[in-house]
Design a protein around this motif. Structure first.
Motif, PDB file in Angstrom:
ATOM      1  N   GLU A  54       4.202  -6.924   4.779  1.00 62.06           N
ATOM      2  CA  GLU A  54       5.550  -7.448   4.535  1.00 62.06           C
ATOM      3  C   GLU A  54       6.027  -6.777   3.252  1.00 62.06           C
ATOM      4  O   GLU A  54       5.472  -7.016   2.181  1.00 62.06           O
ATOM      5  CB  GLU A  54       5.535  -8.964   4.390  1.00 62.06           C
ATOM      6  CG  GLU A  54       4.889  -9.690   5.569  1.00 62.06           C
ATOM      7  CD  GLU A  54       5.566  -9.380   6.883  1.00 62.06           C
ATOM      8  OE1 GLU A  54       6.811  -9.336   6.911  1.00 62.06           O
ATOM      9  OE2 GLU A  54       4.849  -9.175   7.887  1.00 62.06           O
ATOM     10  N   THR A  55       7.024  -5.936   3.349  1.00 59.78           N
ATOM     11  CA  THR A  55       7.388  -5.032   2.269  1.00 59.78           C
ATOM     12  C   THR A  55       8.509  -5.588   1.408  1.00 59.78           C
ATOM     13  O   THR A  55       9.523  -6.056   1.925  1.00 59.78           O
ATOM     14  CB  THR A  55       7.831  -3.675   2.846  1.00 59.78           C
ATOM     15  OG1 THR A  55       6.815  -3.181   3.714  1.00 59.78           O
ATOM     16  CG2 THR A  55       8.080  -2.671   1.738  1.00 59.78           C
ATOM     17  N   ARG A  82       5.976  -3.165   7.645  1.00 54.72           N
ATOM     18  CA  ARG A  82       5.339  -1.916   8.074  1.00 54.72           C
ATOM     19  C   ARG A  82       4.038  -2.280   8.786  1.00 54.72           C
ATOM     20  O   ARG A  82       3.171  -2.955   8.226  1.00 54.72           O
ATOM     21  CB  ARG A  82       5.040  -1.009   6.881  1.00 54.72           C
ATOM     22  CG  ARG A  82       4.428   0.337   7.285  1.00 54.72           C
ATOM     23  CD  ARG A  82       4.087   1.181   6.064  1.00 54.72           C
ATOM     24  NE  ARG A  82       5.263   1.520   5.295  1.00 54.72           N
ATOM     25  CZ  ARG A  82       6.013   2.598   5.518  1.00 54.72           C
ATOM     26  NH1 ARG A  82       5.698   3.425   6.490  1.00 54.72           N
ATOM     27  NH2 ARG A  82       7.063   2.839   4.760  1.00 54.72           N
ATOM     28  N   ASP A  83       3.891  -1.820  10.029  1.00 53.62           N
ATOM     29  CA  ASP A  83       2.669  -1.997  10.807  1.00 53.62           C
ATOM     30  C   ASP A  83       2.156  -0.619  11.187  1.00 53.62           C
ATOM     31  O   ASP A  83       2.899   0.188  11.757  1.00 53.62           O
ATOM     32  CB  ASP A  83       2.925  -2.820  12.078  1.00 53.62           C
ATOM     33  CG  ASP A  83       3.391  -4.239  11.775  1.00 53.62           C
ATOM     34  OD1 ASP A  83       2.937  -4.788  10.753  1.00 53.62           O
ATOM     35  OD2 ASP A  83       4.201  -4.788  12.552  1.00 53.62           O
ATOM     36  N   ALA A  84       0.888  -0.350  10.888  1.00 50.10           N
ATOM     37  CA  ALA A  84       0.349   0.989  11.133  1.00 50.10           C
ATOM     38  C   ALA A  84      -1.108   0.896  11.565  1.00 50.10           C
ATOM     39  O   ALA A  84      -1.877   0.082  11.040  1.00 50.10           O
ATOM     40  CB  ALA A  84       0.465   1.851   9.877  1.00 50.10           C
ATOM     41  N   ARG A  85      -1.468   1.734  12.527  1.00 50.76           N
ATOM     42  CA  ARG A  85      -2.852   1.843  12.985  1.00 50.76           C
ATOM     43  C   ARG A  85      -3.246   3.316  13.067  1.00 50.76           C
ATOM     44  O   ARG A  85      -2.405   4.176  13.340  1.00 50.76           O
ATOM     45  CB  ARG A  85      -3.036   1.199  14.363  1.00 50.76           C
ATOM     46  CG  ARG A  85      -2.894  -0.314  14.373  1.00 50.76           C
ATOM     47  CD  ARG A  85      -3.301  -0.867  15.726  1.00 50.76           C
ATOM     48  NE  ARG A  85      -2.381  -0.450  16.781  1.00 50.76           N
ATOM     49  CZ  ARG A  85      -2.613  -0.649  18.085  1.00 50.76           C
ATOM     50  NH1 ARG A  85      -3.732  -1.219  18.486  1.00 50.76           N
ATOM     51  NH2 ARG A  85      -1.721  -0.261  18.982  1.00 50.76           N
ATOM     52  N   PHE A 137       8.060   0.434  11.456  1.00 48.12           N
ATOM     53  CA  PHE A 137       8.501  -0.151  10.200  1.00 48.12           C
ATOM     54  C   PHE A 137      10.013  -0.237  10.154  1.00 48.12           C
ATOM     55  O   PHE A 137      10.725   0.509  10.844  1.00 48.12           O
ATOM     56  CB  PHE A 137       7.963   0.630   8.998  1.00 48.12           C
ATOM     57  CG  PHE A 137       8.492   2.030   8.863  1.00 48.12           C
ATOM     58  CD1 PHE A 137       9.522   2.344   7.987  1.00 48.12           C
ATOM     59  CD2 PHE A 137       7.937   3.069   9.612  1.00 48.12           C
ATOM     60  CE1 PHE A 137       9.990   3.634   7.865  1.00 48.12           C
ATOM     61  CE2 PHE A 137       8.408   4.370   9.494  1.00 48.12           C
ATOM     62  CZ  PHE A 137       9.430   4.647   8.613  1.00 48.12           C
ATOM     63  N   LEU A 138      10.495  -1.138   9.328  1.00 52.03           N
ATOM     64  CA  LEU A 138      11.926  -1.324   9.118  1.00 52.03           C
ATOM     65  C   LEU A 138      12.363  -0.442   7.961  1.00 52.03           C
ATOM     66  O   LEU A 138      11.813  -0.523   6.856  1.00 52.03           O
ATOM     67  CB  LEU A 138      12.233  -2.788   8.802  1.00 52.03           C
ATOM     68  CG  LEU A 138      13.721  -3.121   8.628  1.00 52.03           C
ATOM     69  CD1 LEU A 138      14.429  -3.129   9.980  1.00 52.03           C
ATOM     70  CD2 LEU A 138      13.900  -4.477   7.929  1.00 52.03           C
ATOM     71  N   GLN A 139      13.381   0.398   8.206  1.00 53.44           N
ATOM     72  CA  GLN A 139      13.906   1.264   7.149  1.00 53.44           C
ATOM     73  C   GLN A 139      14.959   0.479   6.355  1.00 53.44           C
ATOM     74  O   GLN A 139      16.157   0.720   6.466  1.00 53.44           O
ATOM     75  CB  GLN A 139      14.487   2.533   7.767  1.00 53.44           C
ATOM     76  CG  GLN A 139      13.442   3.349   8.522  1.00 53.44           C
ATOM     77  CD  GLN A 139      14.016   4.591   9.159  1.00 53.44           C
ATOM     78  OE1 GLN A 139      14.139   5.635   8.519  1.00 53.44           O
ATOM     79  NE2 GLN A 139      14.392   4.484  10.424  1.00 53.44           N
ATOM     80  N   GLN A 152       0.807  -1.219   0.000  1.00 54.42           N
ATOM     81  CA  GLN A 152       0.000   0.000   0.000  1.00 54.42           C
ATOM     82  C   GLN A 152       0.843   1.273   0.000  1.00 54.42           C
ATOM     83  O   GLN A 152       0.311   2.378   0.137  1.00 54.42           O
ATOM     84  CB  GLN A 152      -0.925  -0.005   1.223  1.00 54.42           C
ATOM     85  CG  GLN A 152      -2.043  -1.023   1.123  1.00 54.42           C
ATOM     86  CD  GLN A 152      -2.965  -0.743  -0.052  1.00 54.42           C
ATOM     87  OE1 GLN A 152      -3.635   0.276  -0.104  1.00 54.42           O
ATOM     88  NE2 GLN A 152      -3.006  -1.654  -1.000  1.00 54.42           N
ATOM     89  N   GLU A 153       2.149   1.156  -0.188  1.00 50.69           N
ATOM     90  CA  GLU A 153       3.023   2.317  -0.164  1.00 50.69           C
ATOM     91  C   GLU A 153       2.978   3.077  -1.496  1.00 50.69           C
ATOM     92  O   GLU A 153       2.665   2.501  -2.536  1.00 50.69           O
ATOM     93  CB  GLU A 153       4.448   1.886   0.157  1.00 50.69           C
ATOM     94  CG  GLU A 153       4.580   1.267   1.545  1.00 50.69           C
ATOM     95  CD  GLU A 153       5.993   0.812   1.851  1.00 50.69           C
ATOM     96  OE1 GLU A 153       6.843   0.858   0.938  1.00 50.69           O
ATOM     97  OE2 GLU A 153       6.251   0.412   2.999  1.00 50.69           O
ATOM     98  N   TYR A 154       3.313   4.365  -1.436  1.00 51.88           N
ATOM     99  CA  TYR A 154       3.294   5.195  -2.641  1.00 51.88           C
ATOM    100  C   TYR A 154       4.084   6.465  -2.389  1.00 51.88           C
ATOM    101  O   TYR A 154       4.412   6.827  -1.255  1.00 51.88           O
ATOM    102  CB  TYR A 154       1.854   5.552  -3.037  1.00 51.88           C
ATOM    103  CG  TYR A 154       1.184   6.515  -2.077  1.00 51.88           C
ATOM    104  CD1 TYR A 154       1.275   7.895  -2.261  1.00 51.88           C
ATOM    105  CD2 TYR A 154       0.475   6.050  -0.973  1.00 51.88           C
ATOM    106  CE1 TYR A 154       0.677   8.778  -1.376  1.00 51.88           C
ATOM    107  CE2 TYR A 154      -0.127   6.921  -0.081  1.00 51.88           C
ATOM    108  CZ  TYR A 154      -0.014   8.283  -0.291  1.00 51.88           C
ATOM    109  OH  TYR A 154      -0.591   9.165   0.587  1.00 51.88           O
ATOM    110  N   LEU A 155       4.367   7.176  -3.469  1.00 48.39           N
ATOM    111  CA  LEU A 155       4.860   8.557  -3.422  1.00 48.39           C
ATOM    112  C   LEU A 155       3.950   9.373  -4.327  1.00 48.39           C
ATOM    113  O   LEU A 155       3.585   8.922  -5.417  1.00 48.39           O
ATOM    114  CB  LEU A 155       6.320   8.645  -3.897  1.00 48.39           C
ATOM    115  CG  LEU A 155       7.363   7.980  -3.006  1.00 48.39           C
ATOM    116  CD1 LEU A 155       8.726   8.009  -3.698  1.00 48.39           C
ATOM    117  CD2 LEU A 155       7.452   8.667  -1.654  1.00 48.39           C
TER     118      LEU A 155
END
Length: 712
Positions: free
Chosen positions: A263-264, A290-293, A324-326, A97-100
């Motif tokens: 899981e990225t 990445r885990d987000a709430r 999240f892991l960078q 679900q990531e984007y720029l």
């Protein structure tokens, strides 16, 4: 699929508990979603540009929307699939679900780049000013939205910091008392499963006299195994709305909650790696996650003071947390961040006479935020990297922020043909930064790093204040019925984000940054002709000053300038009752306008990297019969440079998508989508760094999705 099935009993239970006890005898029934708009083109209503619904032809800015029918047909699994219908909008998909984002801009990167765009749901920003996240749109329920509206460019005086290049506002389903009940199940490749549930209706009279109450519940649960190795995500979204109305008062309260566990998969590296059958579905970073709430609560209180004046007050609260892991940084540190915000938007609307209308108000917000970055494993690579990027805490700080922003905006009708719009906003944003570690370039325990110090730098406790003015002036001319010409002068800004100010590197002990600002001129034509043809053309030029970037010393500075010039177009034509075509396109030049040496090259005049000059889409639809629709979509992405020196570039791509919806019965809809029809090998995003060379997020191969929606 298992995750969805496990949650299904709970979801249905919540829906039944909310719906059954209190629904009065329904007098109206919302029909099943129509597979397409009826034949003919009609004007749309937009709320984002003025905080109240207004005809799209009446705006003096570039504003557009993706309506419910289009959203249902697209059935997007990622927000970029829906926003390709907006000219000038380029949402570069990452993994999951990531984007720029890009709106009249290059695809912006960097710690604070997301501050150039304001994303909101029902007019309330998803994140507090100064604390953006590049992926924050996954915290909005776009999949079940009534409409998604987009302002391109700085827009109006109603929005301040984080609305530098534009606004994306997700409009929730109406809470109007209509009886709604639907359940949809969708399946796709790589164990993709999505379950959607909607329920709504009028609530029983609880002895409140003439008061009316209604509710609306929307839930969607998604599980995706991912087309790349050891990738995928599970995502859950809930949106509940309640409406209370009596006499001159109407209150709409909404609660939303989202959860993402992803899981990225990272970039694939190497020349044209996205074309390699083995590399395109590989995952060089299987450890990334990445885990987000997020949770948001708001109440929109509308009170009619008189026939000519109305007051709107919207208090709200939000909570977000992310871990999240960078994986894209040496050492792969973990970042944990979160925000707790409360705020209120106030607006007084006045229609003083037939010629003058105005709105004035104050937006206020308080935020308490934190960021913690730490590294669990030793840094791989040279002795220099291992020594300067050690295991342990890198950053640990809190920031309290206070926002105060009064504004006013007015519209004057000068005769029957001319209208002037003007607005002014003042905004004050104050940060109070508290460093919870030792200041400087040491390890967490105070011992020094070798080679001159650690790579990260922690400033001393400090306060920062940013004050900005944002004037707007627009002109609208009606040269024929349903045909308008418009022009506007606009100014936008964004304050530095907290991460730009306080997460420093190397020798920098403090970032002396100014707010980024942009000044623009825009002209346009839009119109609607006999329900057969609509058009919207715009021409703009903008100059951005005090652009924040990281220089060759890895210092955060605000000394850059960029220019942005382009033309955008959107047309729709109803060829016949059965055939319709729509197209949008953008041609733009985004370039560096200040002297800066990078890699021994002065980049002034260069195209900004990740800024295609041409992109757009065409949708051709065929209504095979009254209840069936087929759409063929062509997406075009032009070539663009992937480095600031303009030495490397991605060649662009063209994609075809096929969609269909069939409604054999009023309460049943079947649908299917074939993405990347020709199985094109392409990159969702291309990039180049001196450390890795060419790298890509490879695009998804040909993929078939199908589902059914039942309503009652």
């Amino acid at each position: 699929m298992n995750k969805v099935l496990k949650l299904l009993p709970l979801t249905l239970g919540v829906s039944v508990c909310l719906a059954i006890p209190s629904i009065a005898a329904a007098t109206t029934k919302t029909p099943a979603t129509d597979p397409a708009p009826v034949a003919g083109i009609s004007e749309t209503l937009l709320v984002t540009a003025s905080r109240r619904e207004r005809r799209s032809l009446e705006h003096t800015i570039a504003a557009a929307g993706v309506d419910k029918a289009a959203l249902d047909l697209v059935g997007h699994t990622h927000i970029n699939e829906a926003l390709v219908r907006i000219p000038g909008a380029n949402i570069a998909r990452g993994n999951g679900q990531e984007y720029l984002a890009a709106l009249r801009s290059p695809v912006l990167t960097g710690a604070g780049a997301c501050g150039a765009f304001l994303t909101a749901q029902d007019g309330v920003a998803l994140r507090a000013a100064g604390f953006c996240n590049v992926n924050e749109l996954f915290e909005a329920n776009t999949e079940q939205a009534r409409r998604i509206e987009v302002i391109r460019g700085p827009g109006t005086a109603l929005y301040g910091s984080n609305a530098l290049h534009g606004v994306i506002n997700v409009i929730s389903p109406a809470v109007d008392g209509a009886a709604v009940g639907s359940l949809g199940l969708e399946l796709g490749p790589d164990d993709y499963t999505r379950l959607k549930l909607s329920s709504g209706g009028r609530l029983a009279d609880a002895g409140t006299g003439a008061a009316e109450q209604a509710y609306r519940l929307d839930i969607n649960l998604t599980d995706d195994g991912g087309y790349r190795d050891r990738s995928g995500y599970g995502q859950q979204k809930l949106l509940f709305g309640h409406r209370y109305s009596r006499d001159r008062l109407a209150v709409v309260t909404r609660f939303s909650a989202t959860n993402l566990n992803q899981e990225t998969a990272g970039f694939v590296v190497g020349a044209n790696a996205y074309k390699d059958d083995d590399l395109r579905d590989s995952n060089p970073n299987p450890e990334a996650f990445r885990d987000a709430r997020s949770y948001r609560l708001s109440s929109q209180i509308d009170y009619s003071l008189s026939d000519t004046m109305a007051l709107k007050v919207t208090p709200y609260a939000r909570y977000t947390e992310m871990r999240f892991l960078q994986h894209f940084l040496p050492g792969q540190p973990i970042e944990e961040n979160g925000q707790r915000s409360v705020g209120v938007q106030t607006a007084l609307f006045a229609d003083t006479d037939a010629a003058l209308t105005w709105i004035a108000g104050v937006d206020m917000e308080y935020t308490s935020a934190y960021l913690h970055e730490y590294q669990e494993q030793p840094t791989r690579g040279s002795a220099f990297l291992r020594e300067t990027i050690p295991v342990g805490d890198h950053y640990d700080y809190d920031v309290d922020a206070t926002l105060l922003a009064p504004f006013v905006q007015a519209r004057w009708a000068l005769g029957e043909a001319w209208l002037v719009s003007a607005g002014l906003r003042y905004e004050s944003l104050r940060y109070d930064y508290d460093n919870r570690m030792l200041a400087g370039r040491t390890r967490a325990d105070g011992t020094p790093c070798g080679f001159g110090g650690c790579r990260f730098s922690r400033p001393e406790d400090r306060e920062d204040n940013f004050e900005n003015w944002s004037p707007k002036l627009g002109l609208l001319y009606t040269f024929a019925d349903n045909h308008r010409a418009y022009a506007n002068l606009s100014h936008g800004f964004r304050a530095p984000q907290a991460t730009e100010l306080y997460r420093l590197q190397r020798r920098q002990t403090g970032a002396d940054l100014d707010s980024e600002s942009i000044a623009g001129i825009e002209m346009g034509l839009r119109g609607l002709s006999e329900a057969r043809f609509s058009y919207d053309f715009s021409l703009y030029t903008m100059k951005k000053s005090d652009v924040i970037f990281r220089d060759s010393d890895f210092f955060n500075v605000s000394e850059g300038e960029t220019r942005h010039r382009g033309i955008e177009a959107r047309v729709d034509y109803q060829i016949s009752p059965a055939w319709r075509i729509g197209a949008n396109g953008s041609y733009a030049r985004h370039s560096y306008a200040s002297d800066q040496l990078l890699g021994g090259v002065n980049i002034k005049g260069n195209d900004i990297d990740s800024a295609p000059r041409r992109f757009g889409s065409v949708q051709l639809s065929w209504r095979a019969e009254e209840r069936a629709l087929v759409e063929l979509e062509w997406l075009h992405m032009g070539r663009y440079y992937t480095d600031v020196e303009n030495r490397n570039r991605y060649p662009g791509h063209n994609l075809l998508n096929l969609r269909t919806r069939w409604q054999p019965q009023p309460d049943t809809v079947f649908y299917a989508r074939l993405a990347n029809l020709t199985d094109r090998k392409y990159a969702e995003r291309a990039d180049f760094t001196s450390f890795t060379g060419e790298r890509y997020f490879p695009g998804q191969p040909r993929s078939l999705y199908f589902g059914v929606e039942l309503s009652w």
